[in-house]
Design an enzyme around this catalytic site. Structure first.
Site, mmCIF file in Angstrom:
data_model
loop_
_atom_site.group_PDB
_atom_site.id
_atom_site.type_symbol
_atom_site.label_atom_id
_atom_site.label_comp_id
_atom_site.label_asym_id
_atom_site.label_seq_id
_atom_site.Cartn_x
_atom_site.Cartn_y
_atom_site.Cartn_z
ATOM 1 N N GLU A 190 -24.799 -22.386 -8.639
ATOM 2 C CA GLU A 190 -25.271 -21.122 -9.223
ATOM 3 C C GLU A 190 -25.164 -20.023 -8.184
ATOM 4 O O GLU A 190 -25.598 -20.178 -7.041
ATOM 5 C CB GLU A 190 -26.718 -21.243 -9.706
ATOM 6 C CG GLU A 190 -26.919 -22.159 -10.894
ATOM 7 C CD GLU A 190 -28.363 -22.164 -11.399
ATOM 8 O OE1 GLU A 190 -29.131 -21.250 -11.033
ATOM 9 O OE2 GLU A 190 -28.723 -23.091 -12.149
ATOM 10 N N GLU A 207 -32.072 -27.723 -9.093
ATOM 11 C CA GLU A 207 -33.047 -27.078 -8.221
ATOM 12 C C GLU A 207 -34.313 -27.892 -7.972
ATOM 13 O O GLU A 207 -35.430 -27.441 -8.271
ATOM 14 C CB GLU A 207 -33.390 -25.689 -8.772
ATOM 15 C CG GLU A 207 -32.179 -24.777 -8.803
ATOM 16 C CD GLU A 207 -32.474 -23.363 -9.251
ATOM 17 O OE1 GLU A 207 -33.592 -23.094 -9.727
ATOM 18 O OE2 GLU A 207 -31.568 -22.517 -9.124
#
Length: 598
Positions: free
Chosen positions: A394, A236
């Site tokens: 995810e 991320e």
């Protein structure tokens, strides 16, 4: 890409090398469909367009889950304080998960690289101290191993149960909130009190070079162990103009054509190549960023003064952290060669309204509205246009009986319908944003959540057998799983699996569902050349080069398998590569017979 087959061949391999055209070669069998001993070198994968293939040209589908903890202060996967690693992993495999994404920190990797592994915090194995389980985590003196030793034990257990590993560099520092930091390294001056809130918890500065060198070191460590098949370069990457009052984008992850160290496209190219220098077989996962400028309107990351305007007026597109892959269209990652680029997998993250109520959830959303409002132009176009392979690293969330559960179901079905790889977040019950597949004991499965997740696991179409990514080892021990070779020998043609719309065999086949986004509409049909009997090298002819490749393969030599079709070497069609195939090659090449038997 390399493969190696070890044969129990007495002295025959030497005889074969000396007399490769002899008509009386013993039938030393290397099965295409059943297993020899696992030699840690035949399960590597590569991408062709939007799909992944093994070294024999068979499609695979990565369907797994995340298990965090090694990125945190504990320095080991959570739950092993109360669950036995053998029982936990066997249960994971029995439930059909064929790959685990392990978040780690650069701080942890540096400790391993420097020979002083971080100590597990809160874990005492069967050493007579606190707990009476996990005896495999004890060293020769009965003391709990360090974090590196524990992970090596975990990998051996995973191999035992047919599970693969994906290493995710989750944060610079080993801390439960370390992922909050925007970048993959600490900027100059980042180690001050103002940055404590965004994940700076390391006592030492983590540099850009630390991140690359420690990840490449890990790839070197596991280059001969195909349990670890992939590396997610950084979890991320994020940040946008306006954070902490910033008017300059040097403390945010961007995606452009610069050589700035905070340009994620540039940094990922450098780190990915460093890994491939050590292990050219590894898959390289590259996530997106958070914010991308409206380049079609002439905006860049350097556009000043208007970055905090309302969304309908601003010059940027927003996304989840790590979710924005719009930059691939303008600045695709290029590792410098076709072979290296075949290891690229783009990896967006996507969540539902229970994590954050994004604007695209402010309606009675459907798959089509999610594509129109966010998915397609942000990441789904990469799969739909066959640009590259995707793995949603995810996704997941709470079972709320409402909008979040609806979103999970829609994304699940979209990934199944479009053959998108994925790893669910997560096994751990102690994820505050999402909860987990396991309860607080790390032993009992949440049936409702698992039942939602389970259809997205790779499995046979009728019998529901879960399919391993390992050619030799089936998933689990209770009979619900099979090996990759077993699937392609016994199930692919008879019932197929839940990829490619249930198409049987190894033909991609079919047309993808029409997908429309705000700017893109289209269908994609992919075809893959059929196997040509005898043409291992795939050069359009059968000659001595095919025989030599087969001979090297049978003798256990390391063979460059990329671009090769070893199924074509099974010229007598008995499902094994052996001396009988070599004998037929000899007869065809010497024109003793006109062709291979049908």
């Amino acid at each position: 890409m390399t493969i190696r087959k070890k044969l129990a061949a007495l002295a025959v391999s030497g005889m074969m090398m000396a007399t490769c055209l002899s008509a009386s070669i013993p039938a030393i069998q290397t099965s295409l469909t059943a297993a020899a001993a696992d030699d840690n070198n035949d399960d590597w994968l590569h991408a062709e367009g939007s799909k992944l293939y093994d070294s024999q040209g068979n499609q695979v589908w990565l369907t797994g889950a995340n298990w965090f903890g090694m990125n945190c202060t504990e320095n080991f996967p959570h739950g092993l304080w109360s669950a036995d690693v053998d029982e936990l992993l066997s249960s994971v495999a029995d439930h059909g998960i064929n790959i685990i994404r392990f978040p780690v920190s650069t701080e942890l990797l540096l400790s391993w690289k420097n020979g002083n592994p971080l100590t597990p915090v809160g874990l005492n194995a069967a050493n007579g101290k606190d707990y009476s389980f996990n005896p495999d985590f004890c060293d020769a003196n009965g003391n709990t191993m360090d974090s590196e030793g524990i992970f090596d034990v975990i990998l051996k257990k995973m191999k035992k149960y047919g599970i693969k590993a994906l290493i995710d560099v989750h944060s610079p520092a080993s801390h439960n909130s370390g992922h909050n930091y925007n970048l993959w390294f600490y900027q100059d001056g980042a180690a001050d009190a103002d940055n404590m809130a965004v994940g700076f918890y390391s006592k030492e500065k983590i540099t850009y070079d630390d991140w690359i060198e420690s990840t490449a070191w890990l790839a070197e460590k596991y280059k001969n162990d195909d349990t670890v098949i992939a590396y997610d370069l950084k979890n991320e990457p994020h940040g946008k103009r306006g954070y902490s009052g910033s008017s300059c984008p040097t403390d945010m992850a961007k995606w452009d054509d610069s050589t700035d160290q905070n340009n994620w496209a540039y940094a990922a190219t450098e780190c990915g190549n460093a890994i491939l220098d050590k292990n050219p077989n590894a898959l390289i996962l590259i996530e997106g960023v958070e914010q991308y400028p409206k380049t079609d309107k002439g905006y860049t990351y350097d556009t000043a003064d208007i970055w905090q305007a309302p969304a309908d007026q601003s010059p940027w597109y927003g996304a989840w952290w790590g979710g924005n892959l719009r930059g691939v269209k303008d600045y695709p990652i290029d590792f410098g060669s076709a072979d290296r680029n075949s290891q690229i997998v783009y990896s967006p993250h996507d969540y539902g309204p229970s994590v954050y109520n994004q604007t695209w959830f402010d309606k009675d959303f459907t798959t089509q509205t999610l594509l129109d409002d966010y998915w397609y132009d942000t990441w789904a176009y990469i799969n739909d246009q066959d640009i590259a392979t995707l793995l949603v690293g995810e996704w997941g969330g709470h079972m709320d009986g409402g909008k979040n559960q609806k979103w999970m179901t829609l994304l699940r079905d979209y990934m199944i319908d479009n053959h998108i790889n994925h790893t669910f977040w997560c096994l751990n019950p102690n994820s505050g944003d999402t909860g987990g597949l396991l309860d607080s004991s790390f032993k009992v499965w949440d049936d409702d959540k698992y039942n939602l997740f389970e259809p997205s696991l790779w499995q046979t179409q009728e019998s529901g057998k879960y399919i391993s990514l390992d050619h030799q080892t089936p998933l689990g021990v209770n009979g619900t799983g099979i090996s990759l070779s077993e699937y392609y020998s016994k199930y692919a043609d008879s019932e197929g699996s839940n990829i490619n719309g249930g198409t049987k065999g190894n033909t991609p086949g079919g047309t993808k569902p029409v997908q429309t986004g705000t700017t893109e509409t289209g269908t994609t049909t992919e075809t893959k050349p059929d196997t040509v009997v005898g043409d291992i090298t795939k050069d359009g002819k059968v000659d001595a080069s095919d025989l030599v490749i087969l001979l090297q393969y049978l003798c256990g030599n390391t063979v460059d398998s990329k671009g090769k079709d070893f199924k074509a070497g099974d010229v007598n069609g008995d499902g094994v590569l052996n001396g009988m195939d070599l004998a037929l090659y000899r007869q065809v090449l010497s024109k003793a017979i006109s062709g291979f038997p049908e």
